[in-house]
Scaffold this active site. Structure first.
Site, mmCIF file in Angstrom:
data_model
loop_
_atom_site.group_PDB
_atom_site.id
_atom_site.type_symbol
_atom_site.label_atom_id
_atom_site.label_comp_id
_atom_site.label_asym_id
_atom_site.label_seq_id
_atom_site.Cartn_x
_atom_site.Cartn_y
_atom_site.Cartn_z
ATOM 1 N N MET A 101 -8.691 9.696 8.469
ATOM 2 C CA MET A 101 -9.335 10.034 7.188
ATOM 3 C C MET A 101 -10.377 11.142 7.353
ATOM 4 O O MET A 101 -11.429 11.106 6.724
ATOM 5 C CB MET A 101 -9.995 8.783 6.583
ATOM 6 N N LYS A 132 -3.129 3.697 -3.434
ATOM 7 C CA LYS A 132 -4.329 4.396 -3.879
ATOM 8 C C LYS A 132 -4.055 5.876 -4.132
ATOM 9 O O LYS A 132 -4.942 6.616 -4.470
ATOM 10 C CB LYS A 132 -5.438 4.222 -2.850
ATOM 11 N N ASP A 169 0.847 -1.196 0.000
ATOM 12 C CA ASP A 169 0.000 0.000 0.000
ATOM 13 C C ASP A 169 0.880 1.242 0.000
ATOM 14 O O ASP A 169 1.993 1.201 0.513
ATOM 15 C CB ASP A 169 -0.824 0.035 1.296
#
Ligand code: SAH
Length: 261
Positions: free
Chosen positions: A180, A64, A42
């Protein structure tokens, strides 16, 4: 060829790489990284952790960010299954801890269903280690009897009703550590105040925590969204709300980072 030899069965390690500082990797993560034939990495996992990979290991970035479109979770899981089924030892390397907002649970279930061995190597989650860089303990006798880790955004697939109950969290009396939460910070701050959390509650946001480019702002619940915008802080960042933020010491952060430089 001995056709009676059973095929080597693969295995998947879900490896927590910690919040960024390569020294915050566990000894177990270092050992396991060196066992893997394939690493699916990741982008929150710092590149420095790959120094512990075998020189011949195949490294697949499934990040991502970095301008790429996100690699769909289903694709990552298919890749993981394919490598494991063909007998490879696979390391799925994630930032922080694989089981804290890391989709590690979903991947473990997929592997379990497919009958593939899976082992979790816990990592240091950003929600604990990143506030600590400012000298902020997430619990502290006398000011926080607990801590709540919560996501600032509803599920990626937009399923309604997954948003945290901010009014309930405003009353829960624990430190709030929000992952987040940068995009929705103004809405979160409003919802917490509407739920009764005082506007003057100490609050901070820390971007790229434990990394060389760490930046942070310390403010209050009411002023944090503007302070974050003024400082142009973005993701990845941890937001901490609660009396423990009174212990924040920006000088401590600067000193720690200069010692690492
Ligand atoms: N599994 C990870 C969390 C993944 S969710 C863990 O346990 O830490 C991604 C979110 O984690 C980011 O949006 C941010 O809120 C937080 N995060 C991860 N690494 C961070 C870092 N170095 N500094 C600040 N926040 C970080």
């Amino acid at each position: 060829m001995n056709t009676l030899t059973p095929p080597r069965t693969g295995k998947v390690y879900l490896i927590g790489a910690g919040p960024g500082d390569p020294e915050l990797l566990t000894l177990k993560a270092v050992r396991v990284l060196g066992l893997c034939d394939v690493l699916l990495v990741d982008d929150l996992a710092d590149t420095a952790v790959l120094a512990h990979a075998r020189p011949d290991a195949r490294i697949v970035r499934v990040g991502k960010r970095g301008g790429c479109r996100s690699t769909p979770q289903a694709f990552i899981e298919r890749l993981m299954l394919r490598y494991a089924r063909s007998g490879h030892v696979v390391g799925r390397v994630k930032g922080g801890d694989p089981f804290v907002f890391g989709r590690g649970g979903e991947e473990m279930l997929t592997l379990r269903k497919a009958g593939i061995a899976c082992e979790v190597v816990s990592g240091l989650s950003a929600g604990i280690a990143v506030p600590a860089t400012l000298g902020v303990p997430v619990t502290h006798r006398g000011s926080a009897c607990g801590v709540t880790f919560v996501t600032g955004h509803a599920r990626e697939d937009g399923v309604p009703g997954q948003e945290p109950d901010w009014a309930a969290l405003a009353r829960c009396g624990t430190t709030l550590v929000i992952y987040m939460g940068m995009r929705t910070l103004p809405r979160i701050a409003d919802a917490l105040q509407a739920g009764g959390l005082p506007a003057g509650t100490p609050a901070c946001a820390i971007q790229n925590g434990t990394r060389g480019d760490q930046r942070s702002v310390v403010a209050t619940l009411a002023t944090l969204p503007q302070a974050v915008a003024d400082a142009q802080l973005g993701s990845p960042a941890i937001v901490v709300i609660g009396e423990v933020v009174n212990l924040a010491d920006i000088a401590e952060q600067a000193e720690a980072l200069s010692m690492r430089a």
